[in-house]
Design a protein around this motif. Structure first.
Motif, PDB file in Angstrom:
ATOM      1  N   GLU A 209      -1.253   9.028   8.772  1.00 56.21           N
ATOM      2  CA  GLU A 209      -2.523   8.258   9.141  1.00 56.21           C
ATOM      3  C   GLU A 209      -3.521   9.357   8.659  1.00 56.21           C
ATOM      4  OE1 GLU A 209      -2.793   6.952  12.997  1.00 56.21           O
ATOM      5  OE2 GLU A 209      -2.209   4.828  12.385  1.00 56.21           O
ATOM      6  N   LEU A 210      -3.437  10.765   8.916  1.00 60.08           N
ATOM      7  CA  LEU A 210      -4.360  11.507   8.795  1.00 60.08           C
ATOM      8  C   LEU A 210      -4.324  12.036   7.182  1.00 60.08           C
ATOM      9  CD1 LEU A 210      -4.236  14.481  11.434  1.00 60.08           C
ATOM     10  CD2 LEU A 210      -6.159  12.943  10.904  1.00 60.08           C
ATOM     11  N   GLN A 211      -3.244  11.875   6.600  1.00 62.38           N
ATOM     12  CA  GLN A 211      -3.285  12.036   5.274  1.00 62.38           C
ATOM     13  C   GLN A 211      -4.146  11.122   4.434  1.00 62.38           C
ATOM     14  OE1 GLN A 211       1.190  12.503   5.115  1.00 62.38           O
ATOM     15  NE2 GLN A 211       1.045  14.100   3.867  1.00 62.38           N
ATOM     16  N   VAL A 212      -3.870   9.850   4.798  1.00 60.17           N
ATOM     17  CA  VAL A 212      -4.559   8.712   3.865  1.00 60.17           C
ATOM     18  C   VAL A 212      -5.932   8.759   4.373  1.00 60.17           C
ATOM     19  CG1 VAL A 212      -4.686   6.101   3.889  1.00 60.17           C
ATOM     20  CG2 VAL A 212      -2.313   7.162   3.990  1.00 60.17           C
ATOM     21  N   GLU A 213      -6.255   8.942   5.661  1.00 61.57           N
ATOM     22  CA  GLU A 213      -7.636   9.145   6.007  1.00 61.57           C
ATOM     23  C   GLU A 213      -8.508  10.296   5.183  1.00 61.57           C
ATOM     24  OE1 GLU A 213      -7.935   9.609  10.207  1.00 61.57           O
ATOM     25  OE2 GLU A 213      -7.596   7.571  10.693  1.00 61.57           O
ATOM     26  N   HIS A 214      -7.838  11.393   5.012  1.00 61.10           N
ATOM     27  CA  HIS A 214      -8.523  12.593   4.391  1.00 61.10           C
ATOM     28  C   HIS A 214      -8.832  12.241   2.764  1.00 61.10           C
ATOM     29  CE1 HIS A 214      -9.515  16.474   2.968  1.00 61.10           C
ATOM     30  NE2 HIS A 214      -8.304  16.678   2.199  1.00 61.10           N
TER      31      HIS A 214
ATOM     32  N   VAL B 220       1.788   4.706   5.772  1.00 62.05           N
ATOM     33  CA  VAL B 220       0.697   4.973   4.832  1.00 62.05           C
ATOM     34  C   VAL B 220       0.258   3.511   4.190  1.00 62.05           C
ATOM     35  CG1 VAL B 220       0.550   5.562   2.443  1.00 62.05           C
ATOM     36  CG2 VAL B 220       1.623   7.031   3.992  1.00 62.05           C
ATOM     37  N   ARG B 221       1.318   2.578   4.213  1.00 62.66           N
ATOM     38  CA  ARG B 221       1.075   1.266   3.781  1.00 62.66           C
ATOM     39  C   ARG B 221       0.095   0.562   4.704  1.00 62.66           C
ATOM     40  NH1 ARG B 221       7.089   0.092   1.944  1.00 62.66           N
ATOM     41  NH2 ARG B 221       6.747   0.559  -0.359  1.00 62.66           N
ATOM     42  N   LYS B 222       0.360   0.562   6.060  1.00 62.67           N
ATOM     43  CA  LYS B 222      -0.296  -0.204   6.836  1.00 62.67           C
ATOM     44  C   LYS B 222      -1.841   0.466   7.072  1.00 62.67           C
ATOM     45  CE  LYS B 222      -0.623  -1.141  11.865  1.00 62.67           C
ATOM     46  NZ  LYS B 222       0.108  -1.104  13.245  1.00 62.67           N
ATOM     47  N   LYS B 223      -1.916   1.843   6.809  1.00 62.29           N
ATOM     48  CA  LYS B 223      -3.209   2.416   6.803  1.00 62.29           C
ATOM     49  C   LYS B 223      -4.188   2.033   5.672  1.00 62.29           C
ATOM     50  CE  LYS B 223      -6.101   5.348   8.800  1.00 62.29           C
ATOM     51  NZ  LYS B 223      -6.915   4.805  10.296  1.00 62.29           N
ATOM     52  N   LEU B 224      -3.508   1.956   4.600  1.00 66.86           N
ATOM     53  CA  LEU B 224      -4.300   1.764   3.479  1.00 66.86           C
ATOM     54  C   LEU B 224      -4.719   0.140   3.415  1.00 66.86           C
ATOM     55  CD1 LEU B 224      -1.866   2.929   0.466  1.00 66.86           C
ATOM     56  CD2 LEU B 224      -4.280   3.844   1.224  1.00 66.86           C
ATOM     57  N   ALA B 225      -3.911  -0.694   4.017  1.00 62.71           N
ATOM     58  CA  ALA B 225      -4.286  -2.044   4.131  1.00 62.71           C
ATOM     59  C   ALA B 225      -5.334  -2.185   5.177  1.00 62.71           C
ATOM     60  CB  ALA B 225      -3.166  -2.949   4.927  1.00 62.71           C
ATOM     61  N   ASN B 226      -5.432  -1.469   6.335  1.00 67.66           N
ATOM     62  CA  ASN B 226      -6.603  -1.629   7.362  1.00 67.66           C
ATOM     63  C   ASN B 226      -7.896  -0.959   6.767  1.00 67.66           C
ATOM     64  OD1 ASN B 226      -4.638  -2.143   9.383  1.00 67.66           O
ATOM     65  ND2 ASN B 226      -4.259  -0.120   9.977  1.00 67.66           N
ATOM     66  N   LEU B 227      -7.764   0.016   5.716  1.00 63.31           N
ATOM     67  CA  LEU B 227      -9.030   0.562   4.918  1.00 63.31           C
ATOM     68  C   LEU B 227      -9.537  -0.355   4.069  1.00 63.31           C
ATOM     69  CD1 LEU B 227      -7.975   4.197   5.052  1.00 63.31           C
ATOM     70  CD2 LEU B 227      -9.710   3.160   6.424  1.00 63.31           C
TER      71      LEU B 227
ATOM     72  N   LEU C 295      -7.651  -0.876   0.987  1.00 66.83           N
ATOM     73  CA  LEU C 295      -7.283  -0.323  -0.186  1.00 66.83           C
ATOM     74  C   LEU C 295      -6.181  -1.056  -0.704  1.00 66.83           C
ATOM     75  CD1 LEU C 295      -7.971   3.538   0.478  1.00 66.83           C
ATOM     76  CD2 LEU C 295      -9.475   1.811  -0.579  1.00 66.83           C
ATOM     77  N   GLY C 296      -5.707  -0.681  -2.285  1.00 72.58           N
ATOM     78  CA  GLY C 296      -4.636  -1.390  -2.468  1.00 72.58           C
ATOM     79  C   GLY C 296      -3.055  -1.025  -2.124  1.00 72.58           C
ATOM     80  N   GLU C 297      -2.083  -1.610  -2.673  1.00 69.98           N
ATOM     81  CA  GLU C 297      -0.736  -0.722  -2.222  1.00 69.98           C
ATOM     82  C   GLU C 297      -0.631   0.285  -2.618  1.00 69.98           C
ATOM     83  OE1 GLU C 297       2.954  -1.331  -0.757  1.00 69.98           O
ATOM     84  OE2 GLU C 297       1.451  -2.531  -0.587  1.00 69.98           O
ATOM     85  N   VAL C 298       0.390   1.019  -2.101  1.00 68.28           N
ATOM     86  CA  VAL C 298       0.675   2.598  -2.520  1.00 68.28           C
ATOM     87  C   VAL C 298       1.435   2.584  -3.688  1.00 68.28           C
ATOM     88  CG1 VAL C 298       2.705   2.754  -0.786  1.00 68.28           C
ATOM     89  CG2 VAL C 298       1.611   4.504  -1.458  1.00 68.28           C
ATOM     90  N   ASP C 299       1.328   3.507  -4.339  1.00 64.15           N
ATOM     91  CA  ASP C 299       2.056   3.705  -5.413  1.00 64.15           C
ATOM     92  C   ASP C 299       3.233   4.564  -5.377  1.00 64.15           C
ATOM     93  OD1 ASP C 299       3.162   4.195  -8.158  1.00 64.15           O
ATOM     94  OD2 ASP C 299       1.322   4.462  -9.298  1.00 64.15           O
TER      95      ASP C 299
END
Length: 330
Positions: free
Chosen positions: A168-173, A203-210, A212-216
């Motif tokens: 979560e912190l990685q994605v938020e950063h 990571v997928r869930k955090k991106l969705a909450n923000l 943002l698109g699907e993780v590559d």
């Protein structure tokens, strides 16, 4: 009396002195409430030392009702820096409480006798849920304190704070730095599949909450050119930030990017996990996630102690699970 090549017992000591086995047992076990003279006590201790008597740990555990051993069953994972520190902290904490921590790696398809059948531990702990077969083996061995609880949801570990906090912190950063296309660099080591998939799900869930698109998602083998291929594909897809499984994978990705002429962090920002000691020495230095290894180690030890003492109160989570360490790679 022939005792060579076998364990010297209290019976051997008793026969050598011509006294009862019970008297020797009372002395060697320091049993209270017995009227044994000091002279006899000294004779028993001296003869036991002369014969090479050593206490039988299993028999003592049976007499005491506990072995004061905590068995930590490790998955067949590489023992990296963070895991090593985690175990060291738990071991130190348990030692202060009078318990020994014994680690045992459970190899899939292994034929060795499980260590819980040999040691008679007070508690058996695992970093992942145990299989039904292993649980049956433990219960057949008389072990009642099993962590994680065999009756609990076996998938609960995947959403625990120690799994979720870092990704979560990685994605938020990265998102906070303006990266809208984010990749995930996973290790190729199949032994790490379960924890890799758990982090990827976060990571997928955090991106969705923000929003943002699907993780590559790309798999990186540190021994081939897969990292360079991944960097090329990320560049082609417009991915500008990468969440790496750990610092080793992050370092391989950064190295591949530089070899491909992709600037870090200008064109590709990369953040690792675990904050290994060399992460700040790497060029460029690696942004990473520092886990509260000491707190998590104490939590594991407290959970084991609660179980050993028959307390149902769960150990509290550390106040700080993970923190961002920002360096040059982002």
């Amino acid at each position: 009396m022939e005792t060579k090549n076998r364990r010297v017992t209290a019976t051997d000591v008793a026969k050598s002195l011509g006294i009862s086995r019970a008297t020797v047992g009372f002395v060697l076990n320091n049993t209270r409430g017995q009227t044994i003279s000091e002279a006899t006590r000294e004779r028993v201790i001296a003869e036991a030392a002369r014969l090479g008597y050593r206490p039988h740990s299993a028999a003592q555990a049976l007499a005491r009702g506990r072995s004061r051993i905590i068995l930590l069953v490790l998955p067949d994972w590489p023992i990296e820096h963070s895991m090593s520190r985690h175990i060291e902290e738990a071991s130190s904490f348990l030692d202060e409480a009078g318990y020994s921590l014994v680690t045992y790696t459970l190899h899939e398809g292994g034929t060795a006798r499980p260590l819980w059948e040999v040691l008679d531990p007070d508690v058996v702990m695992g970093l992942l849920p145990f299989s039904a077969r292993d649980i049956a083996s433990m219960r057949a061995s008389g072990i009642t304190n099993i962590i994680p609880d065999p009756e609990a949801d076996t998938a609960a570990w995947q959403t625990g704070p120690s799994i979720v906090a870092g990704p979560e912190l990685q994605v938020e950063h990265l998102a906070g730095l303006g990266h809208s296309r984010i990749g995930f660099a996973a290790p190729a080591d199949l032994r790490l599949t379960l924890i890799t998939e758990a982090r990827l799900a976060v990571v997928r869930k955090k991106l969705a909450n923000l929003g943002l698109g699907e993780v590559d998602h790309r798999t990186i083998n540190v021994h081939d050119t897969s990292a360079r291929t991944a960097v090329q594909e990320w560049s082609n897809s417009g991915t500008t930030g990468v969440v790496a499984y750990n610092d080793e994978i992050a370092a391989v990705v950064v190295g591949a990017a530089l070899r491909e002429g992709v600037s870090v962090p200008g064109e590709l920002a990369v953040i690792g996990h675990d904050d290994n000691p060399w992460a700040e020495l790497f060029v460029p230095s690696l942004s990473s996630i520092r886990m509260d290894i000491e707190g998590l180690g104490r939590q594991m030890a407290l959970t084991a102690l609660n179980a050993a003492d028959g307390r149902a109160v769960p150990a509290e989570e550390p106040a700080m699970i993970a923190m961002l360490v920002r360096r040059e790679s982002t």
